[in-house]
Design an enzyme around this catalytic site. Structure first.
Site, PDB file in Angstrom:
ATOM      1  N   ASP A 189      -0.935   1.750   7.962  1.00 34.89           N
ATOM      2  CA  ASP A 189      -1.511   0.869   8.988  1.00 34.89           C
ATOM      3  C   ASP A 189      -0.719   0.916  10.295  1.00 34.89           C
ATOM      4  O   ASP A 189      -1.261   0.662  11.359  1.00 34.89           O
ATOM      5  CB  ASP A 189      -1.543  -0.590   8.504  1.00 34.89           C
ATOM      6  N   GLY A 219       0.836  -1.203   0.000  1.00 37.35           N
ATOM      7  CA  GLY A 219       0.000   0.000   0.000  1.00 37.35           C
ATOM      8  C   GLY A 219       0.869   1.250   0.000  1.00 37.35           C
ATOM      9  O   GLY A 219       1.827   1.327   0.764  1.00 37.35           O
TER      10      GLY A 219
HETATM   11  P1  ADP Z   1       2.102  -4.055   2.674  1.00 40.70           P
HETATM   12  O1  ADP Z   1       3.564  -4.114   2.487  1.00 40.70           O
HETATM   13  O2  ADP Z   1       1.546  -2.674   2.527  1.00 40.70           O
HETATM   14  O3  ADP Z   1       1.660  -4.740   3.948  1.00 40.70           O
HETATM   15  P2  ADP Z   1       1.069  -6.366   1.124  1.00 40.70           P
HETATM   16  O4  ADP Z   1       0.666  -7.144   2.336  1.00 40.70           O
HETATM   17  O5  ADP Z   1       0.109  -6.320  -0.004  1.00 40.70           O
HETATM   18  O6  ADP Z   1       1.425  -4.840   1.438  1.00 40.70           O
HETATM   19  O7  ADP Z   1       2.443  -6.992   0.589  1.00 40.70           O
HETATM   20  C1  ADP Z   1       3.096  -6.438  -0.516  1.00 40.70           C
HETATM   21  C2  ADP Z   1       3.792  -7.511  -1.295  1.00 40.70           C
HETATM   22  O8  ADP Z   1       4.797  -8.130  -0.485  1.00 40.70           O
HETATM   23  C3  ADP Z   1       2.934  -8.668  -1.768  1.00 40.70           C
HETATM   24  O9  ADP Z   1       2.211  -8.368  -2.933  1.00 40.70           O
HETATM   25  C4  ADP Z   1       3.988  -9.733  -2.026  1.00 40.70           C
HETATM   26  O10 ADP Z   1       4.636  -9.497  -3.254  1.00 40.70           O
HETATM   27  C5  ADP Z   1       4.981  -9.485  -0.907  1.00 40.70           C
HETATM   28  N1  ADP Z   1       4.740 -10.391   0.211  1.00 40.70           N
HETATM   29  C6  ADP Z   1       3.747 -10.336   1.125  1.00 40.70           C
HETATM   30  N2  ADP Z   1       3.818 -11.367   1.993  1.00 40.70           N
HETATM   31  C7  ADP Z   1       4.885 -12.101   1.621  1.00 40.70           C
HETATM   32  C8  ADP Z   1       5.520 -13.293   2.117  1.00 40.70           C
HETATM   33  N3  ADP Z   1       5.039 -13.950   3.192  1.00 40.70           N
HETATM   34  N4  ADP Z   1       6.617 -13.757   1.467  1.00 40.70           N
HETATM   35  C9  ADP Z   1       7.117 -13.103   0.394  1.00 40.70           C
HETATM   36  N5  ADP Z   1       6.566 -11.983  -0.119  1.00 40.70           N
HETATM   37  C10 ADP Z   1       5.478 -11.477   0.478  1.00 40.70           C
END
Ligand code: ADP
Length: 323
Positions: A127, A11
């Site tokens: 967040d 985000g």
């Molecule tokens: P934020 O960083 O804002 O919390 P997200 O939860 O959408 O956003 O995560 C962003 C990106 O990080 C995901 O689209 C994915 O590419 C990567 N990601 C999230 N969780 C994992 C994980 N457990 N292992 C590897 N990459 C991850």
């Protein structure tokens, strides 16, 4: 280090650009080369690298969003996706990566670190749910936008003897709701870390009306289990006995955008520079952060799967002060 890459992921948050600027210019000051990666981890997979010079990050410190673009990239959570990303990093001769992003993004950083690639995380998410850091880049701006909306709703609420139910963003973390609720003088704050059930909210509104209040504000985090729907339903049934009319405002993505606050610009600048300092000292596999006013570095393996705890004493303080 000779050559690093920087990306923004997940985000978007106001202040990400200030972090990109600080990472780029701090690294250039070390004599390193810097590459920007487009659209977060998706750009690592798509081989979307471009060199960043000092002028490329000029005039962006005051801009919201991210000039590099951000994306969600489920393939990166899979080993095959990360193997492709690592191959592209190697092909460009990149020695280390700085990931500016939130909880999910830093889980991605932790995966890369586990697989042996030098990476440093910079906490950036409205967040504010990252462990190992007090306040993430973007949270302050989001709170201020939320607060402005609450202040505006209060004037119309007062004029019409209404209660307003304001739903804030924040995923499973109630930080924005808590801070904006305290700052906005809310009657009730409902967050995932401290739930308030609908009958209790209705009772507090009824009591506020009887005490002669001209308006009431209920701030509900989007992640609260007893969310706005349960309250609206109950309100429909008990409206006559509560006194106030109730209106719902969902703030949604509006709180993510706009000009970063001074706090976010300074924080992003300091954390971006700290990420480069950490790499210069050969410390990687960490999330840089600000805790109790000091720059810190916490192992990415330690923060994965954890969430910053909420200060639930503030919820009780808001309840007492809503007299
Ligand atoms: P934020 O960083 O804002 O919390 P997200 O939860 O959408 O956003 O995560 C962003 C990106 O990080 C995901 O689209 C994915 O590419 C990567 N990601 C999230 N969780 C994992 C994980 N457990 N292992 C590897 N990459 C991850």
């Amino acid at each position: 280090m000779k050559r690093i890459a920087v990306l923004t992921s997940g985000g978007d948050a106001s202040g990400m650009n200030a972090a990109v600027r600080a990472v780029t210019r701090s690294a250039l000051a070390q004599g390193w080369e810097v590459f920007g990666v487009r659209n977060g981890y998706a750009g690592l997979l798509a081989d979307a690298f471009e060199p960043l010079a000092a002028r490329d990050v000029g005039g962006i410190i005051q801009r919201g969003g991210t000039i590099l673009g951000s994306a969600r990239c489920p393939q990166f959570a899979e080993p095959a996706g990360r193997a492709q990303a690592l191959a592209h990093l190697a092909a460009h001769g990149i020695d280390a990566l700085v990931v500016v992003g939130g909880n999910g993004s830093q889980s991605g950083s932790a995966s890369l670190a586990r697989e042996g690639f030098p990476v440093v995380g910079v906490p950036s998410t409205i967040d504010n749910d990252l462990y190992g850091n007090d306040v993430s880049i973007g949270a302050d701006t989001a709170i201020n936008v939320t607060l402005e909306a609450i202040d505006r709703l209060r004037t119309t609420a007062s004029s019409h003897h209404r209660a307003f139910l304001v739903e804030t963003m924040g995923r499973n973390c109630g930080y924005i709701a808590l801070m904006a609720g305290i700052g906005g003088g809310a009657e009730v704050i409902a967050i995932p870390e401290s739930e308030v059930e609908a009958p209790e909210v209705a009772e507090r509104l009824r009591a506020a009306y009887r005490r002669g209040k001209s308006h009431a504000l209920v701030v509900v985090a989007e992640g609260a289990k007893h969310g706005v729907q349960a309250l609206l339903k109950l309100y429909g049934e008990q409206r006559a006995s509560i006194g106030f009319d109730l209106r719902l405002t969902r703030l949604g993505h509006v709180v993510r955008g706009g000009v970063p606050s001074a706090v976010d610009r300074v924080l992003a600048t300091r954390l971006g520079a700290a990420a480069v300092d950490s790499l210069a000292g050969n410390r990687h596999g960490v999330l840089v952060g600000m805790q109790r006013g000091e720059i810190t570095a916490t192992s990415l393996s330690e923060i994965t799967g954890r969430m910053r705890p909420a200060d639930t004493a503030l919820v009780e303080l808001a309840r007492v002060l809503a007299m």
